[in-house]
Design a protein around this motif. Structure first.
Motif, short mmCIF file in Angstrom:
data_model
loop_
_atom_site.label_atom_id
_atom_site.label_comp_id
_atom_site.label_asym_id
_atom_site.label_seq_id
_atom_site.Cartn_x
_atom_site.Cartn_y
_atom_site.Cartn_z
N VAL A 115 0.84 -1.20 0.00
CA VAL A 115 0.00 0.00 0.00
C VAL A 115 0.87 1.25 0.00
N THR A 120 2.87 1.75 -3.30
CA THR A 120 1.98 2.17 -4.39
C THR A 120 1.59 3.63 -4.22
N ALA A 136 3.37 -7.77 -6.58
CA ALA A 136 2.43 -8.09 -5.51
C ALA A 136 1.81 -9.47 -5.72
N TYR A 162 2.29 -13.17 -3.48
CA TYR A 162 1.20 -14.02 -3.01
C TYR A 162 1.01 -15.23 -3.91
N PRO A 173 -5.45 -21.62 -7.62
CA PRO A 173 -4.68 -20.86 -6.63
C PRO A 173 -4.14 -19.55 -7.20
N TRP A 174 -3.94 -19.49 -8.52
CA TRP A 174 -3.44 -18.25 -9.10
C TRP A 174 -4.49 -17.15 -9.11
N ARG A 175 -5.74 -17.57 -9.25
CA ARG A 175 -6.81 -16.58 -9.18
C ARG A 175 -6.80 -15.92 -7.80
N GLU A 176 -6.63 -16.77 -6.80
CA GLU A 176 -6.54 -16.25 -5.43
C GLU A 176 -5.35 -15.30 -5.28
N ALA A 177 -4.21 -15.68 -5.92
CA ALA A 177 -3.00 -14.85 -5.82
C ALA A 177 -3.22 -13.49 -6.46
N VAL A 178 -3.90 -13.46 -7.61
CA VAL A 178 -4.17 -12.19 -8.29
C VAL A 178 -5.03 -11.31 -7.39
N GLN A 179 -6.08 -11.92 -6.84
CA GLN A 179 -6.99 -11.18 -6.00
C GLN A 179 -6.29 -10.63 -4.75
N ARG A 180 -5.51 -11.52 -4.16
CA ARG A 180 -4.81 -11.20 -2.91
C ARG A 180 -3.75 -10.13 -3.15
N GLY A 181 -3.02 -10.25 -4.27
CA GLY A 181 -1.94 -9.31 -4.56
C GLY A 181 -2.45 -7.94 -4.99
N LEU A 182 -3.53 -7.92 -5.75
CA LEU A 182 -3.99 -6.63 -6.26
C LEU A 182 -4.77 -5.82 -5.23
N PRO A 219 -4.04 -4.88 -2.02
CA PRO A 219 -3.28 -3.77 -1.44
C PRO A 219 -2.83 -2.73 -2.47
N VAL A 220 -2.57 -3.15 -3.71
CA VAL A 220 -2.23 -2.18 -4.76
C VAL A 220 -3.40 -1.22 -4.95
#
Lengths: 190, 174
Positions: A150, A153, A175, A179, B105-114, B116-117
């Motif tokens: 956060v 960014t 990011a 994860y 699991p990659w869908r989860e990673a995209v969701q999780r990573g984006l 906080p961005v």
């Protein structure tokens, strides 16, 4: 969503009217609450789980939450025509109102009363945006890594004036990599 | 004609970058429309944003007002088409694809990573508006009071926006 039972057959007119109502009554930015009340509680077109799943997608994809939700829910109910009906219902009332306000503003922007009122609204809007950001942050941020992402960014865009697309192309993949499935499992993250 | 094309281009680009919704692109929108292209001043940008707060639905519909000031009704239309067409097509395609990856699991990673961005971008959006909208003690206090009330209780934000408008009309004018 593909595993869930087929959604009820809903007419395009009903989709348009429902989203028109949401688009006309959702003041103050909190469209999600209005959407949930109407789609889950009132019309029962989605159950809670389907609603949250659609919301997750619309928050992750670029674009406005409200219009992404209208596209996804409309598409689910009646495919592309449903998405169009929901989208136009969602944006028509607000577009008409903001255009009328915009034209009036153009004619009266030097009026001290108008300027004062808009200054008040702008200050309140800062408070509203801040409160919404804090609420989402409290729900979505789970650890130090999140907080660092956060801050990086925000500083990149706000203070270093890094163009948005560069910030997204650099920070986004990093990011997601942080994860990545294995790393998340090893850290015991959810 | 070239004005219409640049409205389409600018708002089209902004819309597909809007990870984290409308607030996330406020700094870039302000930079492009105020500093780079000179379509509006910083004060006008924030005033137009305030108009969006007073209308129902998504507050980013105010892009139509920026378009209108650049090139009349056609400008308003160009801004709206630019802002919504690419992003909506993307959403339609990507959401169908997204359903295919349910449980990946990659869908989860995209969701999780984006997530906080997106929050970082939203925070930058708050700062971009605050720099213009809260420049004196009265407006800073007003913003702080609204924040505290909204974090404290469930109250319709529209009521606070309306009250702030009336207060501004009486106190902040001149």
């Amino acid at each position: 969503m593909s595993e869930s039972p087929p959604p009820p057959r809903v007419s395009l007119r009903a989709i348009f009217r429902t989203f028109l109502l949401i688009g006309a009554t959702s003041f103050g930015g909190g469209v999600v609450a209005y959407l949930r009340e109407m789609l889950v509680e009132n019309r029962r077109w989605l159950d809670d789980e389907e609603f949250l799943s659609a919301l997750e997608i619309s928050q992750t994809l670029p674009g406005l939450n409200a219009t992404n939700m209208s596209i996804i829910v409309g598409d689910k109910l009646r495919h592309v025509p449903g998405a169009l009906a929901a989208f136009f219902g969602m944006v028509l009332p607000g577009t008409l109102v903001v255009m009328v306000l915009g034209i009036l503003y153009g004619q009266h922007s030097h009026n001290a009363w108008v300027a004062g009122a808009l200054d008040g609204v702008a200050a309140a809007a800062v408070g509203l945006l801040l409160a919404v950001t804090v609420q989402i942050a409290r729900k979505e941020l789970h650890g130090v890594v999140d907080v660092v992402i956060v801050l990086v960014t925000c500083l990149a865009v706000s203070e270093l004036h890094v163009p948005l697309y560069i910030a997204l192309l650099v920070i986004g993949p990093v990011a997601i990599w942080l994860y990545r499935p294995r790393a998340a499992a090893r850290r015991g993250d959810r | 004609m070239s004005q219409l094309l640049s409205l389409l281009g600018v708002f089209g680009l902004l819309s597909i970058l809007a990870v984290g919704g409308g607030t996330a692109i406020l700094p870039e929108m302000k930079h492009l429309t105020v500093t780079r292209l000179g379509w509006v001043t910083a004060d006008q940008f924030v005033e137009i944003y305030s108009l969006g707060q007073m209308a129902p639905g998504p507050n980013m519909l105010m892009v139509s007002v920026i378009g209108y000031r650049v090139a009349g009704y056609l400008g308003a239309l160009a801004a709206l088409v630019g802002f919504f067409l690419p992003a909506c097509l993307l959403t339609l395609g990507a959401s169908r694809l997204w359903v295919h990856f349910a449980g990946s699991p990659w869908r989860e990673a995209v969701q999780r990573g984006l997530a906080p961005v997106a929050i970082g971008l939203m925070a930058a959006g708050v700062i971009a508006i605050a720099k213009v909208a809260t420049r004196d003690a009265a407006t800073i206090a007003l913003a702080a009071v609204v924040t505290v009330i909204l974090l404290w209780r469930h109250i319709n934000p529209a009521l606070l926006i309306l009250a702030a408008g009336v207060l501004g009309l009486l106190v902040l004018r001149g």
